[in-house]
Design a protein around this motif. Structure first.
Motif, PDB file in Angstrom:
ATOM      1  N   ASN A   1       8.895 -11.443  -5.092  1.00  0.00           N
ATOM      2  CA  ASN A   1       7.687 -11.599  -5.912  1.00  0.00           C
ATOM      3  C   ASN A   1       7.406 -10.372  -6.779  1.00  0.00           C
ATOM      4  O   ASN A   1       6.633 -10.465  -7.740  1.00  0.00           O
ATOM      5  N   LYS A   2       7.984  -9.226  -6.375  1.00  0.00           N
ATOM      6  CA  LYS A   2       7.693  -7.961  -7.050  1.00  0.00           C
ATOM      7  C   LYS A   2       6.182  -7.689  -7.066  1.00  0.00           C
ATOM      8  O   LYS A   2       5.591  -7.294  -8.070  1.00  0.00           O
ATOM      9  N   TRP A   3       5.557  -7.901  -5.889  1.00  0.00           N
ATOM     10  CA  TRP A   3       4.088  -7.802  -5.789  1.00  0.00           C
ATOM     11  C   TRP A   3       3.765  -7.150  -4.447  1.00  0.00           C
ATOM     12  O   TRP A   3       3.998  -7.732  -3.393  1.00  0.00           O
ATOM     13  N   LEU A   4       3.210  -5.923  -4.483  1.00  0.00           N
ATOM     14  CA  LEU A   4       2.974  -5.158  -3.258  1.00  0.00           C
ATOM     15  C   LEU A   4       1.527  -5.179  -2.768  1.00  0.00           C
ATOM     16  O   LEU A   4       1.271  -4.978  -1.585  1.00  0.00           O
ATOM     17  N   THR A   5       0.572  -5.374  -3.680  1.00  0.00           N
ATOM     18  CA  THR A   5      -0.830  -5.310  -3.271  1.00  0.00           C
ATOM     19  C   THR A   5      -1.664  -6.147  -4.231  1.00  0.00           C
ATOM     20  O   THR A   5      -1.114  -6.948  -4.999  1.00  0.00           O
ATOM     21  N   ASN A   6      -3.007  -5.992  -4.163  1.00  0.00           N
ATOM     22  CA  ASN A   6      -3.919  -6.769  -5.025  1.00  0.00           C
ATOM     23  C   ASN A   6      -3.862  -8.266  -4.733  1.00  0.00           C
ATOM     24  O   ASN A   6      -3.632  -9.088  -5.624  1.00  0.00           O
ATOM     25  N   ASN A   7      -4.073  -8.609  -3.439  1.00  0.00           N
ATOM     26  CA  ASN A   7      -4.223 -10.005  -3.021  1.00  0.00           C
ATOM     27  C   ASN A   7      -3.043 -10.864  -3.456  1.00  0.00           C
ATOM     28  O   ASN A   7      -3.200 -11.895  -4.129  1.00  0.00           O
ATOM     29  N   GLY A   8      -1.869 -10.453  -3.021  1.00  0.00           N
ATOM     30  CA  GLY A   8      -0.659 -11.199  -3.339  1.00  0.00           C
ATOM     31  C   GLY A   8      -0.490 -12.442  -2.491  1.00  0.00           C
ATOM     32  O   GLY A   8      -1.355 -12.822  -1.694  1.00  0.00           O
ATOM     33  N   GLU A   9       0.655 -13.052  -2.630  1.00  0.00           N
ATOM     34  CA  GLU A   9       0.947 -14.325  -1.968  1.00  0.00           C
ATOM     35  C   GLU A   9       0.845 -14.231  -0.453  1.00  0.00           C
ATOM     36  O   GLU A   9       0.320 -15.135   0.205  1.00  0.00           O
ATOM     37  N   LEU A  10       1.336 -13.133   0.140  1.00  0.00           N
ATOM     38  CA  LEU A  10       1.316 -13.003   1.592  1.00  0.00           C
ATOM     39  C   LEU A  10      -0.093 -12.783   2.121  1.00  0.00           C
ATOM     40  O   LEU A  10      -0.461 -13.325   3.175  1.00  0.00           O
ATOM     41  N   CYS A  11      -0.886 -11.990   1.403  1.00  0.00           N
ATOM     42  CA  CYS A  11      -2.280 -11.792   1.816  1.00  0.00           C
ATOM     43  C   CYS A  11      -3.051 -13.109   1.766  1.00  0.00           C
ATOM     44  O   CYS A  11      -3.828 -13.419   2.677  1.00  0.00           O
ATOM     45  N   LYS A  12      -2.819 -13.881   0.726  1.00  0.00           N
ATOM     46  CA  LYS A  12      -3.493 -15.180   0.620  1.00  0.00           C
ATOM     47  C   LYS A  12      -3.079 -16.103   1.761  1.00  0.00           C
ATOM     48  O   LYS A  12      -3.912 -16.802   2.351  1.00  0.00           O
ATOM     49  N   GLU A  13      -1.790 -16.104   2.083  1.00  0.00           N
ATOM     50  CA  GLU A  13      -1.314 -16.961   3.167  1.00  0.00           C
ATOM     51  C   GLU A  13      -1.873 -16.517   4.516  1.00  0.00           C
ATOM     52  O   GLU A  13      -2.299 -17.349   5.331  1.00  0.00           O
TER      53      GLU A  13
END
Length: 358
Positions: free
Chosen positions: A25-37
């Motif tokens: 995802n190239k996404w480490l923070t700021n409410n990414g996919e894993l945090c939402k899940e």
């Protein structure tokens, strides 16, 4: 070495699988996919409507105090980890300590009203060892005096009272997902509240006051959970059934084999489904506790004096609140080793050494 607790590590290949998603995802923070899940799965598991994942368990308390405290007096418990009191002082509020219930060890609800003054802005209470406060009595008092209620529920993951998650009580409840906790994200925590407008306020406060677009709603701080933390939580959550049942087995062993003619165990409030988060035992005197601790340490067993000292006695607070029950309990309580994977032979050794001394 048998320590008081050990972090539960899920299979590393499962963590690799989750972290691969982060790389993809190239996404480490700021409410990414894993945090939402993780948020969605935790809400379902816990039976809560509103929650905000955060980077540790102290920031949710500080954010709630920043919103409610108004640099006034906050009635609190002296029997908790120091973070509860430190958060009050950090937010330029004044802790006012009320003694604890001699059986349940939570704040003594019958003493709260006497501590209320015109400067009181909130009540901050702890569900000690996962044992619920008298939430009904505290709610009545808070409504009568127009006070906000914050619960430090760091020990209460999975605990229900009258069939409802402990995170559903109070104006705000907070939790820690530290590595030593029942459920963990390495470091981490969460804030819970039921009121939608309050939830919005708490949400922007944990993200610099920013809604993520172009609007700012007020002052805030950075308390966001990272995707790496969420990855660990997603790996740990599926094992909660095994973790709790394993810890129950250990607590049942202690209950059956320790010499309770000379010791006391924790009394759980009625109508509580407990989570087996800690196993405190209470001695007749501090001298006896120190003797047991010394013998255990000599045998490479490390229990913990959790909580000691009683927080009202911290010299840097300059408080004169008298809390004789908390002060006595704090000198006489110790938590025995309790963690997933503690073996029967280790339990036998612990119990034999404790019983030998007492």
């Amino acid at each position: 070495m048998i320590t008081v607790t050990k972090t539960f590590f899920p299979p590393i290949e499962e963590y690799h699988k989750q972290t691969q998603r982060i790389w993809d995802n190239k996404w480490l923070t700021n409410n990414g996919e894993l945090c939402k899940e993780l948020t969605s799965k935790l809400k379902s598991y816990l039976g809560v409507e509103q929650m905000i994942l955060m980077t540790n368990g102290t920031l949710p308390i500080q954010i709630a105090l920043n919103a409610f405290g108004n640099e006034g007096e906050v009635i609190t418990t002296p029997f908790s980890y120091v973070a509860t009191t430190s958060a009050i002082v950090w937010e330029k509020c004044t802790p006012v300590f009320v003694d604890i219930h001699p059986d349940y060890l939570t704040i003594d609800e019958t003493k709260i009203e006497a501590a209320i003054t015109e400067k009181t802005s909130a009540i901050l209470a702890t569900h000690v060892y996962g044992n619920p406060c008298d939430v009904e009595a505290i709610e009545r008092i808070a409504k009568k005096h127009n006070l906000k209620v914050i619960y430090d529920a760091a020990h209460s993951f999975g605990v229900t009272y009258k069939g409802k998650s402990m995170f559903n009580y109070g104006d705000v409840s907070t939790s820690s997902f530290h590595a030593t906790k029942l459920f963990h994200t390495g470091e981490g925590g969460a804030l819970f509240c039921n009121d939608e407008a309050l939830f919005h306020q708490m949400h922007f406060r944990h993200n610099f006051g920013h809604d993520g677009k172009i609007d700012f709603h007020g002052v805030g701080i950075n308390a966001k959970m990272s995707e790496l933390q969420a990855a660990m939580g997603l790996c740990v959550l599926p094992y909660m059934g095994q973790i709790i049942s394993n810890r129950k087995r250990i607590c049942d062993y202690y209950d059956k084999h320790l010499n309770f003619e000379k010791l006391q165990s924790l009394k759980i409030r009625p109508e509580t489904q407990w989570n087996y988060a800690y196993y405190p035992i209470f001695f007749e005197s501090e001298d006896k506790l120190l003797e047991v601790e010394r013998i255990l340490n000599d045998n490479a067993i490390l229990p913990r004096r959790y909580f000691c000292p009683s927080l009202n006695t911290l010299t840097y607070l300059n408080r004169e609140d008298k809390c004789p029950v908390s002060e006595s309990i704090a000198l006489r309580v110790i938590c025995l080793p309790l963690y997933f994977g503690l073996e029967d032979k280790e339990l036998r050794k612990i119990v034999e050494l404790v019983n030998k001394v007492v």
